[in-house]
Write a protein that holds these residues in place. Sequence first.
Motif, mmCIF file in Angstrom:
data_model
loop_
_atom_site.group_PDB
_atom_site.id
_atom_site.type_symbol
_atom_site.label_atom_id
_atom_site.label_comp_id
_atom_site.label_asym_id
_atom_site.label_seq_id
_atom_site.Cartn_x
_atom_site.Cartn_y
_atom_site.Cartn_z
ATOM 1 N N TYR A 80 -17.405 0.632 9.754
ATOM 2 C CA TYR A 80 -18.040 -0.625 9.355
ATOM 3 C C TYR A 80 -18.603 -0.491 7.961
ATOM 4 N N ILE A 81 -18.674 -1.616 7.267
ATOM 5 C CA ILE A 81 -19.453 -1.717 6.034
ATOM 6 C C ILE A 81 -20.453 -2.837 6.268
ATOM 7 N N GLU A 102 -8.973 1.801 4.001
ATOM 8 C CA GLU A 102 -9.414 0.413 3.857
ATOM 9 C C GLU A 102 -10.873 0.352 3.395
ATOM 10 N N VAL A 103 -11.684 1.265 3.899
ATOM 11 C CA VAL A 103 -13.083 1.336 3.460
ATOM 12 C C VAL A 103 -13.123 1.719 1.991
ATOM 13 N N ARG A 104 -12.323 2.698 1.617
ATOM 14 C CA ARG A 104 -12.254 3.116 0.206
ATOM 15 C C ARG A 104 -11.846 1.943 -0.682
ATOM 16 N N TRP A 106 -12.135 -1.288 -0.089
ATOM 17 C CA TRP A 106 -13.202 -2.293 -0.127
ATOM 18 C C TRP A 106 -14.307 -1.849 -1.082
ATOM 19 N N LEU A 107 -14.729 -0.602 -0.966
ATOM 20 C CA LEU A 107 -15.804 -0.111 -1.843
ATOM 21 C C LEU A 107 -15.356 -0.068 -3.307
ATOM 22 N N GLN A 108 -14.115 0.285 -3.516
ATOM 23 C CA GLN A 108 -13.577 0.311 -4.892
ATOM 24 C C GLN A 108 -13.621 -1.090 -5.501
ATOM 25 N N ASN A 109 -13.198 -2.093 -4.748
ATOM 26 C CA ASN A 109 -13.222 -3.469 -5.231
ATOM 27 C C ASN A 109 -14.643 -3.957 -5.437
ATOM 28 N N PHE A 110 -15.548 -3.580 -4.570
ATOM 29 C CA PHE A 110 -16.940 -3.992 -4.668
ATOM 30 C C PHE A 110 -17.617 -3.392 -5.897
#
Length: 112
Positions: A80-81, A102-104, A106-110
């Motif tokens: 989860y994020i 997918e977490v990576r 998402w965090l990269q885009n954020f």
Amino acid sequence: MSDFAAVADFVVVYVAEAHPTDGWAMSGGMSMDIRQHRCLEERLAAAEMLALHDIPCPVLVDTMDNGAARAYAAMPDRLYIVLDGVCVYKGGPGPHGYHPEEVRDWLQNFSG
């Protein structure tokens, strides 16, 4: 995880044992004898064994009423994020829905 230390805090939440030796145990490869937790002290002891495996973040422990596991549908494992108290990413249930990349992403885009 260290790539995103400036934008995210990572934790592991240890919930009820997914494969207790006195329950739905997996055959072969189990290196630890972890029984179903009957009290918080047993769950804490099991979480301490997990923490010995160089987990690079804090290991939190769910209560015996399994509140975190129920709230986040965390069995057997899930990513989860949570941003400002809102779940912005919910991974699929493991092991097949467990996609750390997918977490990576998402965090990269954020943070990018």
